[in-house]
Design a protein around this motif. Sequence first.
Motif, mmCIF file in Angstrom:
data_model
loop_
_atom_site.group_PDB
_atom_site.id
_atom_site.type_symbol
_atom_site.label_atom_id
_atom_site.label_comp_id
_atom_site.label_asym_id
_atom_site.label_seq_id
_atom_site.Cartn_x
_atom_site.Cartn_y
_atom_site.Cartn_z
ATOM 1 N N GLU A 28 -1.536 -0.930 -2.796
ATOM 2 C CA GLU A 28 -1.334 -1.444 -4.100
ATOM 3 C C GLU A 28 -1.617 -1.266 -5.427
ATOM 4 O O GLU A 28 -1.048 -0.373 -6.358
ATOM 5 C CB GLU A 28 -1.430 -3.227 -3.710
ATOM 6 N N VAL A 31 -0.392 2.417 -5.716
ATOM 7 C CA VAL A 31 0.670 2.557 -6.540
ATOM 8 C C VAL A 31 1.270 2.225 -7.902
ATOM 9 O O VAL A 31 1.817 3.165 -8.632
ATOM 10 C CB VAL A 31 1.700 1.195 -5.743
ATOM 11 N N GLY A 36 4.728 2.277 -9.986
ATOM 12 C CA GLY A 36 5.877 1.653 -8.638
ATOM 13 C C GLY A 36 5.431 0.194 -8.687
ATOM 14 O O GLY A 36 4.786 -0.699 -9.417
ATOM 15 N N ILE A 58 10.310 -0.203 -3.077
ATOM 16 C CA ILE A 58 9.259 -0.392 -4.263
ATOM 17 C C ILE A 58 10.240 0.668 -5.543
ATOM 18 O O ILE A 58 11.192 1.590 -4.854
ATOM 19 C CB ILE A 58 8.470 0.366 -4.383
ATOM 20 N N PHE A 60 9.940 2.771 -8.778
ATOM 21 C CA PHE A 60 8.697 4.366 -8.941
ATOM 22 C C PHE A 60 10.096 4.667 -10.710
ATOM 23 O O PHE A 60 10.988 4.631 -10.394
ATOM 24 C CB PHE A 60 8.733 5.294 -8.547
ATOM 25 N N TRP A 69 2.786 9.610 -6.557
ATOM 26 C CA TRP A 69 2.312 8.938 -5.615
ATOM 27 C C TRP A 69 1.536 9.319 -4.557
ATOM 28 O O TRP A 69 1.235 8.567 -3.574
ATOM 29 C CB TRP A 69 2.824 7.732 -5.846
ATOM 30 N N TYR A 70 2.983 9.584 -3.591
ATOM 31 C CA TYR A 70 3.032 9.733 -2.158
ATOM 32 C C TYR A 70 1.885 10.702 -1.923
ATOM 33 O O TYR A 70 1.893 10.918 -1.161
ATOM 34 C CB TYR A 70 4.503 10.232 -1.908
ATOM 35 N N TYR A 75 -3.592 7.418 -2.096
ATOM 36 C CA TYR A 75 -2.443 7.447 -1.016
ATOM 37 C C TYR A 75 -3.035 7.956 0.331
ATOM 38 O O TYR A 75 -3.167 7.576 0.846
ATOM 39 C CB TYR A 75 -0.743 7.704 -1.300
#
Length: 120
Positions: A28, A31, A36, A58, A60, A69-70, A75
């Motif tokens: 979390e 994100v 997110g 989720i 975005f 983010w990914y 992450y």
Amino acid sequence: MSTYLINHLRIPGDVPNEQGLSYLEQVEATVKPYGGTWLAQGGVDTVEGAWPGSVVLIEFPSRADADNWYNSAEYQAILPLRVNNSISDLILVDSVAPGFTVAGFAQQVRAAIAAAGAQS
């Protein structure tokens, strides 16, 4: 335009192991900086087909936010905790444009088919 992450998640034995719990405790925080928001998480009621496991949904603010983010170092550092301890089908899908209708989409497909036929 929002982008949604959908994770079809299967956890062996249906109970997260220590690494899976560690992932849940950390994800979390990775994100939030990208806007997110969890919209759904948990078991599903399958009305057609098969869906073993659970789902994570989720939202975005944009595709760029989801991609950033990914691919973020934060992450990526915890990603192995998920992929090595669960089975996931993870997808990103963009929301539809304002005014979108399924009937309008069908009309666009019909027009494209007609145009392709006229060029043959």
